[in-house]
Design an enzyme around this catalytic site. Structure first.
Site, PDB file in Angstrom:
ATOM      1  N   GLY A 106       0.812  -1.208   0.000  1.00 17.29           N
ATOM      2  CA  GLY A 106       0.000   0.000   0.000  1.00 17.29           C
ATOM      3  C   GLY A 106       0.844   1.255   0.000  1.00 17.29           C
ATOM      4  O   GLY A 106       1.999   1.242   0.439  1.00 17.29           O
ATOM      5  N   ASN A 107       0.288   2.327  -0.506  1.00 23.16           N
ATOM      6  CA  ASN A 107       0.967   3.623  -0.482  1.00 23.16           C
ATOM      7  C   ASN A 107      -0.031   4.761  -0.641  1.00 23.16           C
ATOM      8  O   ASN A 107      -1.151   4.551  -1.104  1.00 23.16           O
ATOM      9  CB  ASN A 107       2.092   3.721  -1.538  1.00 23.16           C
ATOM     10  CG  ASN A 107       1.909   2.741  -2.663  1.00 23.16           C
ATOM     11  OD1 ASN A 107       1.136   2.992  -3.574  1.00 23.16           O
ATOM     12  ND2 ASN A 107       2.572   1.587  -2.567  1.00 23.16           N
ATOM     13  N   THR A 151       8.270   5.191  -1.827  1.00 22.73           N
ATOM     14  CA  THR A 151       7.710   3.944  -2.336  1.00 22.73           C
ATOM     15  C   THR A 151       8.002   3.767  -3.827  1.00 22.73           C
ATOM     16  O   THR A 151       7.991   4.747  -4.576  1.00 22.73           O
ATOM     17  CB  THR A 151       6.176   3.904  -2.115  1.00 22.73           C
ATOM     18  OG1 THR A 151       5.639   2.820  -2.851  1.00 22.73           O
ATOM     19  CG2 THR A 151       5.498   5.176  -2.572  1.00 22.73           C
ATOM     20  N   SER A 152       8.220   2.514  -4.244  1.00 25.82           N
ATOM     21  CA  SER A 152       8.480   2.267  -5.667  1.00 25.82           C
ATOM     22  C   SER A 152       7.209   2.452  -6.493  1.00 25.82           C
ATOM     23  O   SER A 152       7.271   2.667  -7.691  1.00 25.82           O
ATOM     24  CB  SER A 152       9.016   0.849  -5.858  1.00 25.82           C
ATOM     25  OG  SER A 152       8.035  -0.083  -5.431  1.00 25.82           O
ATOM     26  N   GLU A 153       6.048   2.380  -5.827  1.00 23.18           N
ATOM     27  CA  GLU A 153       4.783   2.504  -6.568  1.00 23.18           C
ATOM     28  C   GLU A 153       4.359   3.960  -6.747  1.00 23.18           C
ATOM     29  O   GLU A 153       3.274   4.235  -7.254  1.00 23.18           O
ATOM     30  CB  GLU A 153       3.681   1.701  -5.877  1.00 23.18           C
ATOM     31  CG  GLU A 153       3.848   0.203  -6.104  1.00 23.18           C
ATOM     32  CD  GLU A 153       2.696  -0.619  -5.556  1.00 23.18           C
ATOM     33  OE1 GLU A 153       1.966  -1.211  -6.349  1.00 23.18           O
ATOM     34  OE2 GLU A 153       2.541  -0.675  -4.337  1.00 23.18           O
TER      35      GLU A 153
HETATM   36 ZN   LIG Z   1       0.390  -2.786  -4.414  1.00 21.76          ZN
END
Ligand SMILES: [Zn+2]
Length: 351
Positions: A106-107, A151-153
């Site tokens: 999650g982010n 975050t990578s996302e």
């Molecule tokens: Zn995810």
């Protein structure tokens, strides 16, 4: 005895929407609490609650990604940004408490300037973040401030914000019921619960490796007319034009909906749907709230088309009511029988 107020107490007050400037006159402040209060007073901003509207995400002194390192640091450590960091930590805790995130998944992101975004770090549970864990990035994902790595996302959040300029906040998580729909490749049916129709506009993006630009691209392609995107075999991402809590609410609404629909489809009765005119009324409310929906302007007969939905649910559009006459038969069997009957007629006609 006089009351001693710490920085933690002030943060707690802000979280509960209390005015930190209305302390008892004889209250004793710890040094860090005094510094914090001074900053709050000088910034003239004292919003700490989630849900304060876009104004809370617009700190007094704006920066851009091209501002000096010192300006960016001052901005990142300002009381206004501190409030938004608290909001992100609060939403993270709610995601974790509701089991919408697992492990470090999650982010969350909040746009805090023309090309500057506050976001969650990588490798930390969203349930246990502290304000000092958060990161500041530009719209390309380059880190501008914060000691933890972003975050990578984030690329997906940034592509949403670039494509949808109204998006001031976005939330990504893996709520089990919604994610199950995304895994099964079933788009949630419509015309069943008003809250879902008014606040969420759902579409599904195909699977790509999380964190890649292709994934962000596929999600961004949908955000013009949808605010809640199911990501196949992965999870959900939502955006809001109001604030981060509103983006989080889309998750609660979608997850509760998917859960309810799944339970309803197991009760052994055909699920009732609202009529197209009833949905039309809800869409009017949705439009007045500034929430996008691809169904605005559609003909009534197209509004409640649940053709994609299989498990026990029939469509409110006239012509599909045949399925409800035999509630105990699996829908696929009925569909096959119908196809067979039509095929037989066609074959008879060609003889
Ligand atoms: Zn995810």
């Amino acid at each position: 005895m006089k009351q001693v107020i710490s920085l933690r107490d002030l943060e707690e007050m802000l979280r509960h929407g209390k005015d930190v400037r209305s302390l008892p006159a004889d209250a004793l402040l710890t040094p860090s609490a005094r510094d914090f209060l001074r900053e709050v007073e000088s910034s003239g901003s004292q919003r700490g609650r989630t849900g304060d509207g876009p104004a809370a995400s617009r700190p007094a002194k704006a920066v851009t990604a091209r501002s000096s390192k010192a300006d960016l640091e001052a901005f990142f450590n300002s009381p206004a940004i501190h409030e938004l960091k608290l909001q992100i930590c609060d939403i993270g805790r709610r995601l974790w408490q509701r089991a919408y995130v697992d492990g470090n998944g999650g982010n969350i992101a909040i746009r805090v300037g023309e090309d500057v975004v506050l976001c969650t770090p990588t490798l930390i549970s969203k349930g246990f973040m502290k304000p000092e864990d958060l990161c500041l990035v530009d719209l390309e994902g380059n880190q501008l401030a914060g000691t933890k790595k972003r975050t990578s996302e984030i690329l997906m959040h940034l592509q949403i914000m670039k494509r949808q300029p109204r998006a001031v906040a976005s939330v990504h998580c893996h709520p089990p019921y919604s994610t199950a729909f995304a895994v099964a490749g079933v788009e949630p049916p419509t015309c069943m619960i008003p809250e879902f129709e008014v606040f969420a506009s759902v579409a599904t993006a195909p699977y790509r490796t999380p964190g890649t630009p292709e994934m962000g691209q596929l999600v961004a392609d949908l955000v013009d007319k949808h605010n809640t995107i199911l990501m196949a075999n992965h999870g959900v991402v939502s955006w809001s034009h109001n604030n981060v809590e509103d983006a989080y609410f889309k998750m609660e609404i979608l997850e509760a909906y998917c859960r309810t629909v799944l339970v309803a489809s197991q009760l052994g009765k055909p699920v009732q749907t609202m009529t197209a005119p009833q949905l039309q009324d809800l869409l009017k409310i949705k439009q007045s709230l500034g929430i996008p929906d691809p169904r605005f302007g559609l003909k009534e007969c197209e509004l409640c088309d649940n053709a994609e939905w299989r498990p026990g649910v029939t469509c409110a559009v006239p012509g599909s009511s045949a399925a409800s006459s035999a509630p105990n038969a699996p829908p696929d069997t009925e569909a096959e029988a119908l196809v067979q009957a039509i095929t037989d007629q066609v074959m008879a006609g060609t003889k």
